[in-house]
Design a protein around this motif. Structure first.
Motif, PDB file in Angstrom:
ATOM      1  N   CYS A  60       2.062 -10.393   8.832  1.00 53.41           N
ATOM      2  CA  CYS A  60       3.331  -9.667   8.932  1.00 53.41           C
ATOM      3  C   CYS A  60       3.073  -8.244   8.458  1.00 53.41           C
ATOM      4  N   VAL A  61       3.366  -7.266   9.313  1.00 52.71           N
ATOM      5  CA  VAL A  61       3.170  -5.855   8.981  1.00 52.71           C
ATOM      6  C   VAL A  61       4.529  -5.200   8.818  1.00 52.71           C
ATOM      7  N   ASN A  62       4.711  -4.538   7.692  1.00 50.77           N
ATOM      8  CA  ASN A  62       5.984  -3.888   7.372  1.00 50.77           C
ATOM      9  C   ASN A  62       5.704  -2.452   6.950  1.00 50.77           C
ATOM     10  N   CYS A  63       6.457  -1.510   7.477  1.00 53.04           N
ATOM     11  CA  CYS A  63       6.262  -0.099   7.161  1.00 53.04           C
ATOM     12  C   CYS A  63       7.320   0.381   6.180  1.00 53.04           C
ATOM     13  N   PRO A  78     -10.492 -12.026   2.127  1.00 55.44           N
ATOM     14  CA  PRO A  78     -10.824 -12.895   3.266  1.00 55.44           C
ATOM     15  C   PRO A  78     -10.338 -14.334   3.110  1.00 55.44           C
ATOM     16  N   LEU A  79      -9.901 -14.726   1.901  1.00 58.13           N
ATOM     17  CA  LEU A  79      -9.393 -16.082   1.685  1.00 58.13           C
ATOM     18  C   LEU A  79      -7.931 -16.218   2.085  1.00 58.13           C
ATOM     19  N   VAL A  80      -7.257 -15.108   2.300  1.00 54.52           N
ATOM     20  CA  VAL A  80      -5.825 -15.124   2.585  1.00 54.52           C
ATOM     21  C   VAL A  80      -5.579 -15.724   3.967  1.00 54.52           C
ATOM     22  N   ARG A  81      -4.613 -16.606   4.041  1.00 51.03           N
ATOM     23  CA  ARG A  81      -4.237 -17.193   5.335  1.00 51.03           C
ATOM     24  C   ARG A  81      -2.910 -16.639   5.842  1.00 51.03           C
ATOM     25  N   HIS A  82      -1.987 -16.350   4.928  1.00 46.18           N
ATOM     26  CA  HIS A  82      -0.702 -15.749   5.294  1.00 46.18           C
ATOM     27  C   HIS A  82      -0.612 -14.401   4.580  1.00 46.18           C
ATOM     28  N   LEU A  83      -0.695 -13.310   5.329  1.00 52.98           N
ATOM     29  CA  LEU A  83      -0.718 -11.979   4.736  1.00 52.98           C
ATOM     30  C   LEU A  83       0.517 -11.188   5.152  1.00 52.98           C
ATOM     31  N   LYS A  84       1.252 -10.677   4.154  1.00 51.37           N
ATOM     32  CA  LYS A  84       2.316  -9.712   4.397  1.00 51.37           C
ATOM     33  C   LYS A  84       1.823  -8.365   3.905  1.00 51.37           C
ATOM     34  N   LEU A  85       1.672  -7.428   4.813  1.00 48.31           N
ATOM     35  CA  LEU A  85       1.139  -6.110   4.498  1.00 48.31           C
ATOM     36  C   LEU A  85       2.239  -5.065   4.628  1.00 48.31           C
ATOM     37  N   SER A  86       2.597  -4.447   3.504  1.00 44.85           N
ATOM     38  CA  SER A  86       3.611  -3.389   3.492  1.00 44.85           C
ATOM     39  C   SER A  86       2.901  -2.064   3.261  1.00 44.85           C
ATOM     40  N   VAL A  87       3.045  -1.138   4.214  1.00 46.35           N
ATOM     41  CA  VAL A  87       2.299   0.113   4.184  1.00 46.35           C
ATOM     42  C   VAL A  87       3.265   1.293   4.218  1.00 46.35           C
ATOM     43  N   SER A  88       3.080   2.235   3.291  1.00 42.84           N
ATOM     44  CA  SER A  88       3.837   3.477   3.338  1.00 42.84           C
ATOM     45  C   SER A  88       3.284   4.343   4.468  1.00 42.84           C
ATOM     46  N   THR A 125      -5.518   2.820   3.396  1.00 42.92           N
ATOM     47  CA  THR A 125      -5.671   1.666   2.519  1.00 42.92           C
ATOM     48  C   THR A 125      -5.196   0.400   3.220  1.00 42.92           C
ATOM     49  N   GLY A 126      -4.083   0.510   3.935  1.00 39.97           N
ATOM     50  CA  GLY A 126      -3.581  -0.637   4.687  1.00 39.97           C
ATOM     51  C   GLY A 126      -4.577  -1.131   5.716  1.00 39.97           C
ATOM     52  N   LEU A 127      -5.222  -0.203   6.414  1.00 39.84           N
ATOM     53  CA  LEU A 127      -6.230  -0.594   7.393  1.00 39.84           C
ATOM     54  C   LEU A 127      -7.441  -1.232   6.704  1.00 39.84           C
ATOM     55  N   TRP A 128      -7.791  -0.719   5.520  1.00 42.05           N
ATOM     56  CA  TRP A 128      -8.889  -1.325   4.765  1.00 42.05           C
ATOM     57  C   TRP A 128      -8.556  -2.766   4.393  1.00 42.05           C
ATOM     58  N   VAL A 129      -7.303  -3.018   3.978  1.00 43.36           N
ATOM     59  CA  VAL A 129      -6.880  -4.380   3.653  1.00 43.36           C
ATOM     60  C   VAL A 129      -7.011  -5.279   4.878  1.00 43.36           C
ATOM     61  N   LEU A 130      -6.601  -4.772   6.033  1.00 46.56           N
ATOM     62  CA  LEU A 130      -6.726  -5.562   7.255  1.00 46.56           C
ATOM     63  C   LEU A 130      -8.178  -5.898   7.546  1.00 46.56           C
ATOM     64  N   ARG A 131      -9.059  -4.907   7.405  1.00 41.98           N
ATOM     65  CA  ARG A 131     -10.477  -5.160   7.671  1.00 41.98           C
ATOM     66  C   ARG A 131     -11.038  -6.208   6.714  1.00 41.98           C
ATOM     67  N   CYS A 184       0.847  -1.191   0.000  1.00 38.56           N
ATOM     68  CA  CYS A 184       0.000   0.000   0.000  1.00 38.56           C
ATOM     69  C   CYS A 184       0.886   1.245   0.000  1.00 38.56           C
ATOM     70  N   ASP A 185       1.070   1.813  -1.181  1.00 45.78           N
ATOM     71  CA  ASP A 185       1.781   3.073  -1.308  1.00 45.78           C
ATOM     72  C   ASP A 185       1.263   3.796  -2.538  1.00 45.78           C
TER      73      ASP A 185
END
Length: 376
Positions: free
Chosen positions: A110-113, A71-81, A90-96, A56-57
């Motif tokens: 996994c959350v990465n900034c 919602p089907l994802v079991r292993h999520l790596k979220l990289s947020v600017s 947008t990152g929070l929307w993905v989490l929801r 998300c950038d």
């Protein structure tokens, strides 16, 4: 890709293609989705979404028609600017979306900034947003916050542990300048998450009482401790070697990964490197004169050490110490020394460490970042 190679890929069974697609980042999943009707159908299979990386950038947009698959994802790596408020939202929307439905599919997060945060920004919207989307009894089994640069508070860590009692792996040893988690919080986490077997912490968050809890017969078998050692240790009581020996007997499968940060005062390094710690990976990033420490590593961790990273000053004495270490730590799979070494050092590691997979050992200065040599 040649025509025959394309046909070979197209002829693969759908379940294998779905497995391959599961490792693609979201944008690449979308590209695969638009290739042909067959691939488009495969991308609707839940197995194609088991593992997904979402970025998300400002340079990456999320296809709206893919939101139903999150919602089907079991292993999520979220990289947020963290530079732009819109990217964080947008990152929070993905989490929801990933947590929506409450069916317990998401198991690893996994959350990465990315980028430089605005002045005085402490990441409260992201951290509070994460707590808000977690539901009581969440089946999340792993939470990795090592890529989050903000100080994690006691209240945040307790809140996450209370909402995720099924956690087995928790990493809060991030690159924050301040350790915000006290030992009592770690003890509370151990109670709230009884299946926890892998923990990443600041070593300053440990205490004798935490180790007493780890020694309890009710404590589940501990597999891995990942400890970040930095300046906060100046104010903490050192963990005695006898305590480490007791923990090692109670948890015989335990491995410990140690990172000594450059902010750790040199005089505190010996207190960290206790001989009875089952050190598997060791990163000495202190840029201090590490001769005694390198010698100690060879003597204490010969039977457990698999990866070593050293940042120090070159010298003939260091070369001798590294050669001796190579003859002692024969289980090493990786060694990275970010200073110039002699050819004898390279020969020693390649000769005495049969499992060596890659190394960074340079005989002359090069432009950074230095590239490693891969052996297999």
């Amino acid at each position: 890709m040649k025509d025959d190679e394309k046909r070979a890929v197209m002829d693969l069974p759908e379940e294998i293609l779905a497995y391959i697609f599961s490792f693609l980042p979201l944008r690449d999943k979308y590209n695969a989705f638009t290739v042909c009707r067959t691939w488009s159908n495969i991308m609707t299979c839940p197995s194609a979404w088991t593992q997904t990386e979402v970025r998300c950038d400002s340079e990456a947009s999320i296809p709206e028609n893919f939101s139903a698959f999150l919602p089907l994802v079991r292993h999520l790596k979220l990289s947020v600017s963290v530079t732009e408020a819109a990217s964080r939202e947008t990152g929070l929307w993905v989490l929801r979306q990933a947590f929506s439905g409450g069916d317990g599919r998401l198991q690893v997060l996994c959350v990465n900034c990315l980028g430089n945060p605005p002045l005085f920004y402490a990441g409260q919207d992201l951290l509070q947003g994460l707590v808000d989307v977690l539901t009581d009894g969440s089946s999340l089994m792993e939470l990795d916050l090592r890529g989050v640069p903000f100080t994690l508070s006691d209240a945040f860590v307790k809140g996450v542990a209370a909402l995720c009692p099924a956690l087995r792996r928790l990493f809060i040893n991030n690159n924050s300048l301040v350790c915000g988690v006290v030992a009592e919080t770690v003890r509370e986490v151990l109670k709230l998450c009884p299946a926890l077997n892998t923990i990443g912490l600041f070593q300053a968050s440990l205490s004798q009482h935490v180790f007493q809890d780890l020694l309890s017969p009710q404590q589940s078998a501990l597999k891995r401790l990942e400890l970040r050692c930095e300046r906060s240790l100046k104010y903490a009581t050192p963990i005695r070697d006898q305590t480490w020996a007791e923990v090692r007997r109670r948890h015989p499968a335990l491995v410990v990964d140690l990172e000594l940060d450059h902010t750790l005062p040199e005089l505190h390094v010996p207190a960290v490197l206790q001989p009875s710690i089952p050190v598997r990976q060791l990163r000495l990033l202190t840029w201090t004169w590490l001769l005694d420490e390198v010698r100690l590593v060879g003597q204490s961790y010969a039977n457990t050490l698999e990866a070593l990273e050293v940042q120090t000053t070159p010298s003939p004495e260091l070369n001798d110490a590294l050669v001796a270490l190579a003859t002692q730590c024969t289980k090493l799979q990786e060694v990275h020394c970010y200073c110039v070494v002699s050819t004898e050092v390279i020969t020693a590691f390649r000769t005495h460490c049969p499992d060596l997979r890659r190394y960074t050992l340079k005989t002359r200065k090069e432009q950074h970042p230095w590239t490693y040599t891969s052996l297999r």
